[in-house]
Design a protein around this motif. Structure first.
Motif, PDB file in Angstrom:
ATOM      1  N   GLN A 195      19.029   1.789  -7.088  1.00 19.61           N
ATOM      2  CA  GLN A 195      18.775   2.851  -6.120  1.00 19.61           C
ATOM      3  C   GLN A 195      17.280   3.182  -6.070  1.00 19.61           C
ATOM      4  N   SER A 196      16.914   3.939  -5.024  1.00 18.22           N
ATOM      5  CA  SER A 196      15.532   4.411  -4.898  1.00 18.22           C
ATOM      6  C   SER A 196      15.533   5.896  -4.567  1.00 18.22           C
ATOM      7  N   VAL A 197      14.414   6.540  -4.874  1.00 13.91           N
ATOM      8  CA  VAL A 197      14.264   7.971  -4.615  1.00 13.91           C
ATOM      9  C   VAL A 197      12.832   8.221  -4.164  1.00 13.91           C
ATOM     10  N   THR A 198      12.650   9.193  -3.262  1.00 16.17           N
ATOM     11  CA  THR A 198      11.321   9.537  -2.764  1.00 16.17           C
ATOM     12  C   THR A 198      11.065  11.022  -2.976  1.00 16.17           C
ATOM     13  N   LYS A 199       9.942  11.337  -3.568  1.00 10.93           N
ATOM     14  CA  LYS A 199       9.492  12.711  -3.733  1.00 10.93           C
ATOM     15  C   LYS A 199       8.061  12.811  -3.215  1.00 10.93           C
ATOM     16  N   LEU A 212      -8.762   7.261  -1.641  1.00  9.39           N
ATOM     17  CA  LEU A 212      -9.167   5.853  -1.600  1.00  9.39           C
ATOM     18  C   LEU A 212      -8.096   4.932  -2.162  1.00  9.39           C
ATOM     19  N   ASP A 213      -7.400   5.397  -3.191  1.00  9.50           N
ATOM     20  CA  ASP A 213      -6.417   4.525  -3.834  1.00  9.50           C
ATOM     21  C   ASP A 213      -5.496   5.353  -4.711  1.00  9.50           C
ATOM     22  N   ILE A 214      -4.274   4.892  -4.819  1.00  8.91           N
ATOM     23  CA  ILE A 214      -3.312   5.449  -5.772  1.00  8.91           C
ATOM     24  C   ILE A 214      -2.695   4.278  -6.510  1.00  8.91           C
ATOM     25  N   ASP A 215      -2.732   4.305  -7.826  1.00  8.14           N
ATOM     26  CA  ASP A 215      -2.172   3.187  -8.576  1.00  8.14           C
ATOM     27  C   ASP A 215      -1.336   3.664  -9.736  1.00  8.14           C
ATOM     28  N   CYS A 216      -0.485   2.772 -10.179  1.00  4.88           N
ATOM     29  CA  CYS A 216       0.416   3.030 -11.295  1.00  4.88           C
ATOM     30  C   CYS A 216       0.707   1.686 -11.942  1.00  4.88           C
ATOM     31  N   ASP A 217       0.887   1.658 -13.247  1.00  9.15           N
ATOM     32  CA  ASP A 217       1.128   0.402 -13.956  1.00  9.15           C
ATOM     33  C   ASP A 217       2.521  -0.167 -13.693  1.00  9.15           C
ATOM     34  N   ASN A 218       3.399   0.632 -13.102  1.00  9.62           N
ATOM     35  CA  ASN A 218       4.768   0.190 -12.821  1.00  9.62           C
ATOM     36  C   ASN A 218       4.882  -0.193 -11.342  1.00  9.62           C
ATOM     37  N   PHE A 221       6.823   1.643  -8.245  1.00  8.25           N
ATOM     38  CA  PHE A 221       6.339   2.810  -7.512  1.00  8.25           C
ATOM     39  C   PHE A 221       5.566   2.369  -6.274  1.00  8.25           C
ATOM     40  N   GLU A 222       5.799   3.080  -5.165  1.00  9.48           N
ATOM     41  CA  GLU A 222       5.046   2.856  -3.942  1.00  9.48           C
ATOM     42  C   GLU A 222       4.557   4.189  -3.398  1.00  9.48           C
ATOM     43  N   PHE A 223       3.387   4.153  -2.724  1.00 10.18           N
ATOM     44  CA  PHE A 223       2.765   5.373  -2.214  1.00 10.18           C
ATOM     45  C   PHE A 223       2.323   5.160  -0.768  1.00 10.18           C
ATOM     46  N   GLU A 224       2.420   6.207   0.031  1.00  7.92           N
ATOM     47  CA  GLU A 224       1.941   6.186   1.411  1.00  7.92           C
ATOM     48  C   GLU A 224       0.667   7.023   1.487  1.00  7.92           C
ATOM     49  N   ILE A 225      -0.437   6.373   1.884  1.00  6.18           N
ATOM     50  CA  ILE A 225      -1.749   7.031   1.903  1.00  6.18           C
ATOM     51  C   ILE A 225      -2.238   7.151   3.335  1.00  6.18           C
ATOM     52  N   SER A 226      -2.765   8.331   3.675  1.00  6.24           N
ATOM     53  CA  SER A 226      -3.403   8.549   4.972  1.00  6.24           C
ATOM     54  C   SER A 226      -4.903   8.335   4.849  1.00  6.24           C
ATOM     55  N   ASP A 227      -5.514   7.744   5.889  1.00  2.59           N
ATOM     56  CA  ASP A 227      -6.957   7.534   5.885  1.00  2.59           C
ATOM     57  C   ASP A 227      -7.713   8.754   6.387  1.00  2.59           C
ATOM     58  N   VAL A 237       6.042   9.582  -2.656  1.00  2.68           N
ATOM     59  CA  VAL A 237       6.109   8.696  -3.820  1.00  2.68           C
ATOM     60  C   VAL A 237       7.528   8.145  -3.893  1.00  2.68           C
ATOM     61  N   THR A 238       7.661   6.833  -3.803  1.00  2.00           N
ATOM     62  CA  THR A 238       8.972   6.192  -3.840  1.00  2.00           C
ATOM     63  C   THR A 238       9.100   5.366  -5.113  1.00  2.00           C
ATOM     64  N   PHE A 239      10.216   5.587  -5.804  1.00  2.00           N
ATOM     65  CA  PHE A 239      10.508   4.808  -7.007  1.00  2.00           C
ATOM     66  C   PHE A 239      11.794   4.046  -6.768  1.00  2.00           C
TER      67      PHE A 239
END
Length: 276
Positions: A195-199, A212-218, A221-227, A237-239
């Motif tokens: 399953q996935s969850v978004t917060k 400029l950037d969002i990162d995670c070692d896992n 995880f996915e992130f939506e960034i606005s310019d 934040v979606t896991f």
């Protein structure tokens, strides 16, 4: 018992070599049942300025040693008695003025002001003397190099008074990061494998900025960034849980275009259960 030698296990602090009289004023106990003694020392038993300074202190038994705290003197007034740098923005210096007044000696001097904290600067702005009083105006500066977070420290005012050579001035405050993340700990919930969850994360600053950037070692995880440059960003934040069960704890790091390359981070947690 009796106690026949000054150097014995009952000794709290030795003042005889300093030619100071000690008068115990009160005693109480802390939450652990350890004694706390309030006492005052002076240069002699007679009243009057010749035996100044009268110094009030406390002695608390820690379980292994006596912790001597406080230096409340009858001849010196610090106004304010504590420097409080409240909610200073990181990278911006802040200043406060302290007035130091000494009564009783016209030749009393502040020789130096010391601190182990490299982010403090002190400047003596002015000095006034009369036959009965000495007054200093002192500037205390928190430098822009101070890191984000709460701090509690002190300044030591070194004087020419051989009876009490230093005065302690508490300094505390909080330095705010130019960019903050809320919540600081993001709980994604309890989900099943596959399953996935978004917060959402709220990232804000006092001025418009870009992420400029969002990162995670896992990689789950996915992130939506606005310019867009704006003072507040809502970041989805979606896991996506894989096939592994257990507790997930990861750090999310956010880079911005704010001056100095300001960054922020938060901790994301989730619990992954099997579908069975």
């Amino acid at each position: 018992l009796p106690l026949t030698e000054p150097d014995n296990p009952a000794l709290v602090k030795e003042y005889q070599s300093d030619k100071r009289n000690v008068y115990m004023k009160d005693i109480t106990f802390d939450k652990q049942g350890q004694p706390i003694i309030l006492y005052v020392t002076s240069g002699g038993w007679e009243a009057g300025p010749k035996n100044d300074p009268r110094i009030w202190q406390t002695a608390r038994w820690t379980g292994s040693e006596w912790d001597i705290q406080g230096t409340i003197r009858s001849d010196v007034v610090l106004n304010p008695w504590r420097v409080d740098f409240k909610d200073v923005r990181q990278g911006q210096p802040s200043e406060q003025t302290v007035n130091v007044t000494h009564a009783g000696r016209a030749d009393w001097q502040i020789l130096d002001v010391r601190s182990a904290n490299p982010h403090f600067e002190v400047e003596l702005l002015s000095e006034q003397r009369t036959s009965e009083q000495v007054a200093y105006e002192m500037l205390v500066r928190l430098k822009g190099t101070a890191p984000a977070g709460y701090f509690q420290d002190q300044l030591s005012l070194v004087t020419n008074d051989s009876r009490s050579e230093s005065l302690l001035l508490p300094v505390q405050g909080s330095v705010l990061s130019p960019v903050t993340v809320s919540p600081a700990s993001l709980f994604l919930g309890v989900i099943q494998t596959g399953q996935s969850v978004t917060k959402r994360l709220v990232v804000r600053a006092a001025e418009p900025f870009r992420i400029l950037d969002i990162d995670c070692d896992n990689a789950a995880f996915e992130f939506e960034i606005s310019d867009e440059a704006k003072p507040l960003h809502m970041i989805p934040v979606t896991f996506a849980a894989g096939n592994s069960r257990g507790q997930v704890v990861e750090t999310i790091r956010i880079a911005t275009d704010l001056s100095g390359g300001a960054e922020a981070s938060c901790t994301a947690t989730a619990k992954v259960l099997s579908r069975d």
